[in-house]
Scaffold this motif. Sequence first.
Motif, PDB file in Angstrom:
ATOM      1  N   ALA A 100      37.482  -9.728   8.206  1.00  0.00           N
ATOM      2  CA  ALA A 100      36.440  -9.274   7.286  1.00  0.00           C
ATOM      3  C   ALA A 100      35.109  -9.996   7.454  1.00  0.00           C
ATOM      4  O   ALA A 100      34.108  -9.552   6.882  1.00  0.00           O
ATOM      5  CB  ALA A 100      36.923  -9.427   5.841  1.00  0.00           C
ATOM      6  N   THR A 101      35.067 -11.087   8.212  1.00  0.00           N
ATOM      7  CA  THR A 101      33.823 -11.859   8.263  1.00  0.00           C
ATOM      8  C   THR A 101      32.922 -11.518   9.450  1.00  0.00           C
ATOM      9  O   THR A 101      31.780 -11.970   9.496  1.00  0.00           O
ATOM     10  CB  THR A 101      34.128 -13.371   8.291  1.00  0.00           C
ATOM     11  N   GLY A 102      33.407 -10.736  10.405  1.00  0.00           N
ATOM     12  CA  GLY A 102      32.579 -10.318  11.534  1.00  0.00           C
ATOM     13  C   GLY A 102      31.695  -9.131  11.171  1.00  0.00           C
ATOM     14  O   GLY A 102      31.662  -8.680  10.024  1.00  0.00           O
ATOM     15  N   GLY A 103      30.985  -8.604  12.156  1.00  0.00           N
ATOM     16  CA  GLY A 103      30.068  -7.502  11.898  1.00  0.00           C
ATOM     17  C   GLY A 103      30.751  -6.262  11.362  1.00  0.00           C
ATOM     18  O   GLY A 103      30.324  -5.668  10.367  1.00  0.00           O
ATOM     19  N   ALA A 160      28.893 -15.605  25.806  1.00  0.00           N
ATOM     20  CA  ALA A 160      29.963 -16.593  25.948  1.00  0.00           C
ATOM     21  C   ALA A 160      30.396 -17.121  24.588  1.00  0.00           C
ATOM     22  O   ALA A 160      31.596 -17.302  24.323  1.00  0.00           O
ATOM     23  CB  ALA A 160      29.496 -17.739  26.843  1.00  0.00           C
ATOM     24  N   ASP A 161      29.436 -17.355  23.696  1.00  0.00           N
ATOM     25  CA  ASP A 161      29.763 -17.822  22.351  1.00  0.00           C
ATOM     26  C   ASP A 161      30.565 -16.765  21.596  1.00  0.00           C
ATOM     27  O   ASP A 161      31.516 -17.082  20.884  1.00  0.00           O
ATOM     28  CB  ASP A 161      28.484 -18.143  21.579  1.00  0.00           C
ATOM     29  N   ASN A 162      30.185 -15.502  21.755  1.00  0.00           N
ATOM     30  CA  ASN A 162      30.890 -14.422  21.073  1.00  0.00           C
ATOM     31  C   ASN A 162      32.318 -14.304  21.585  1.00  0.00           C
ATOM     32  O   ASN A 162      33.255 -14.070  20.807  1.00  0.00           O
ATOM     33  CB  ASN A 162      30.141 -13.101  21.253  1.00  0.00           C
ATOM     34  N   ARG A 163      32.491 -14.502  22.868  1.00  0.00           N
ATOM     35  CA  ARG A 163      33.826 -14.454  23.467  1.00  0.00           C
ATOM     36  C   ARG A 163      34.729 -15.525  22.844  1.00  0.00           C
ATOM     37  O   ARG A 163      35.931 -15.313  22.673  1.00  0.00           O
ATOM     38  CB  ARG A 163      33.723 -14.677  24.975  1.00  0.00           C
ATOM     39  N   ALA A 164      34.141 -16.655  22.475  1.00  0.00           N
ATOM     40  CA  ALA A 164      34.910 -17.759  21.901  1.00  0.00           C
ATOM     41  C   ALA A 164      35.390 -17.459  20.483  1.00  0.00           C
ATOM     42  O   ALA A 164      36.296 -18.122  19.984  1.00  0.00           O
ATOM     43  CB  ALA A 164      34.071 -19.033  21.904  1.00  0.00           C
ATOM     44  N   GLY A 165      34.787 -16.447  19.823  1.00  0.00           N
ATOM     45  CA  GLY A 165      35.240 -16.020  18.502  1.00  0.00           C
ATOM     46  C   GLY A 165      34.583 -16.788  17.370  1.00  0.00           C
ATOM     47  O   GLY A 165      33.713 -17.634  17.569  1.00  0.00           O
ATOM     48  N   GLY A 166      35.006 -16.439  16.137  1.00  0.00           N
ATOM     49  CA  GLY A 166      34.492 -17.126  14.955  1.00  0.00           C
ATOM     50  C   GLY A 166      33.188 -16.577  14.424  1.00  0.00           C
ATOM     51  O   GLY A 166      32.443 -17.283  13.744  1.00  0.00           O
ATOM     52  N   ALA A 167      32.881 -15.305  14.712  1.00  0.00           N
ATOM     53  CA  ALA A 167      31.621 -14.721  14.250  1.00  0.00           C
ATOM     54  C   ALA A 167      31.545 -14.704  12.727  1.00  0.00           C
ATOM     55  O   ALA A 167      32.530 -14.467  12.045  1.00  0.00           O
ATOM     56  CB  ALA A 167      31.466 -13.302  14.794  1.00  0.00           C
ATOM     57  N   ARG A 168      30.337 -14.953  12.222  1.00  0.00           N
ATOM     58  CA  ARG A 168      30.079 -14.901  10.779  1.00  0.00           C
ATOM     59  C   ARG A 168      28.946 -13.918  10.487  1.00  0.00           C
ATOM     60  O   ARG A 168      28.141 -14.113   9.593  1.00  0.00           O
ATOM     61  CB  ARG A 168      29.698 -16.296  10.267  1.00  0.00           C
ATOM     62  N   GLY A 169      28.903 -12.854  11.235  1.00  0.00           N
ATOM     63  CA  GLY A 169      27.821 -11.888  11.146  1.00  0.00           C
ATOM     64  C   GLY A 169      27.426 -11.470  12.555  1.00  0.00           C
ATOM     65  O   GLY A 169      28.112 -11.779  13.528  1.00  0.00           O
ATOM     66  N   LYS A 170      26.303 -10.808  12.670  1.00  0.00           N
ATOM     67  CA  LYS A 170      25.887 -10.253  13.955  1.00  0.00           C
ATOM     68  C   LYS A 170      24.933 -11.178  14.689  1.00  0.00           C
ATOM     69  O   LYS A 170      24.110 -11.849  14.089  1.00  0.00           O
ATOM     70  CB  LYS A 170      25.189  -8.903  13.723  1.00  0.00           C
ATOM     71  N   THR A 171      25.051 -11.169  16.020  1.00  0.00           N
ATOM     72  CA  THR A 171      24.071 -11.813  16.890  1.00  0.00           C
ATOM     73  C   THR A 171      23.151 -10.730  17.437  1.00  0.00           C
ATOM     74  O   THR A 171      23.624  -9.673  17.884  1.00  0.00           O
ATOM     75  CB  THR A 171      24.752 -12.555  18.056  1.00  0.00           C
ATOM     76  N   VAL A 172      21.861 -10.997  17.399  1.00  0.00           N
ATOM     77  CA  VAL A 172      20.865 -10.035  17.870  1.00  0.00           C
ATOM     78  C   VAL A 172      19.994 -10.693  18.936  1.00  0.00           C
ATOM     79  O   VAL A 172      19.627 -11.866  18.817  1.00  0.00           O
ATOM     80  CB  VAL A 172      19.985  -9.524  16.699  1.00  0.00           C
ATOM     81  N   ILE A 173      19.696  -9.921  19.963  1.00  0.00           N
ATOM     82  CA  ILE A 173      18.870 -10.403  21.073  1.00  0.00           C
ATOM     83  C   ILE A 173      17.462  -9.856  20.909  1.00  0.00           C
ATOM     84  O   ILE A 173      17.249  -8.636  20.804  1.00  0.00           O
ATOM     85  CB  ILE A 173      19.474  -9.932  22.410  1.00  0.00           C
ATOM     86  N   ARG A 174      16.495 -10.747  20.871  1.00  0.00           N
ATOM     87  CA  ARG A 174      15.089 -10.345  20.775  1.00  0.00           C
ATOM     88  C   ARG A 174      14.574 -10.026  22.185  1.00  0.00           C
ATOM     89  O   ARG A 174      14.599 -10.895  23.064  1.00  0.00           O
ATOM     90  CB  ARG A 174      14.233 -11.439  20.144  1.00  0.00           C
ATOM     91  N   ILE A 175      14.110  -8.799  22.374  1.00  0.00           N
ATOM     92  CA  ILE A 175      13.612  -8.398  23.687  1.00  0.00           C
ATOM     93  C   ILE A 175      12.130  -8.768  23.816  1.00  0.00           C
ATOM     94  O   ILE A 175      11.707  -9.279  24.833  1.00  0.00           O
ATOM     95  CB  ILE A 175      13.795  -6.897  23.923  1.00  0.00           C
TER      96      ILE A 175
END
Length: 314
Positions: A153-156, A299-314
């Motif tokens: 429940a804590t990921g995106g 690589a960080d996302n692969r390691a798990g433990g997400a607490r929301g979304k990661t966004v890449i600024r273009i």
Amino acid sequence: MRAIAVSEYGATPAPTHLPRPEPGPGEILVKMIAAGLNPVDWKIADGMLKDSADARFPLILGQDGAGVVEAVGAGVTRLGQGEQVYGMFRDVERGIGSYAEYALAAEDGPVARMPAGMIYTQAAAVPTACGTAMAMVDEAALDTGQTVLIVGATGGVGQALVQLAALAGAKVIATAREDMVGTVRRLGADETVDHSEGDLNDQVLRVHNDGIDVILDVVSDTQGTERLAQLLRPGGTYVSTTWSVNPDAMQAQDLRGINHVGAPSAAMLDRLTDLIDAGELRVMVEREVPLEAAGDALADNRAGGARGKTVIRI
């Protein structure tokens, strides 16, 4: 244009420069402002689709994104130059993805106008996570008064599931460690359980000794799913994004088992836009990184433990 790509399956995602694509008939060219990171991005880089799609290399990574329509191809009428849009831009067979300064999308594909007042970095976090959650709630036919356990429940996807399940009128039990309990409760969870504090089944049954109605699961393997399915009452429903469900085995137990298959569309995004505009669906961006740091973020996302979304600024 700048992009993050892999030269072959299994290669490390790296910054590169590639020609800007041009829109063909029925396509739009979008100047990307932000891209949403999803686990499927690094899974594709690893070769998840090598047996089902003839990829073109270098393969630009990324599925979700938000930006401004730069140009349109012949016959395009739904979206126009200068409009703010968000959606899904991945096309493995053409080597196209959202981790780039420009991306293409079919006008009739999963791309739509951005929600009013939403910033690009939030909009880029919406399509896959929130679209998956919406589809899972639809597949479960979740209804008022039902009790649902959301696993992951804590990921995106999970955070969107909590909100959409609560909006459907269900009583929501969310899996969350102590540091995320407040977050999932603010999103609509009525109860929480923590796998680090003991067996999830035991924790749920202490409060719901007659079982629950629905499980929405984005993390469990087959063994975990079989264990959790014991929580379901006869007629209950289990929806999995990890394809850990055996529908025939569940049917034999008077349960409905569903392995989620995504079918993104502009209509789905329009439904999400309506909820966001109405203030009924929020997106938590945990982290923003520049394009050049996308490889480390994957690589960080692969390691798990997400607490929301990661966004890449273009």
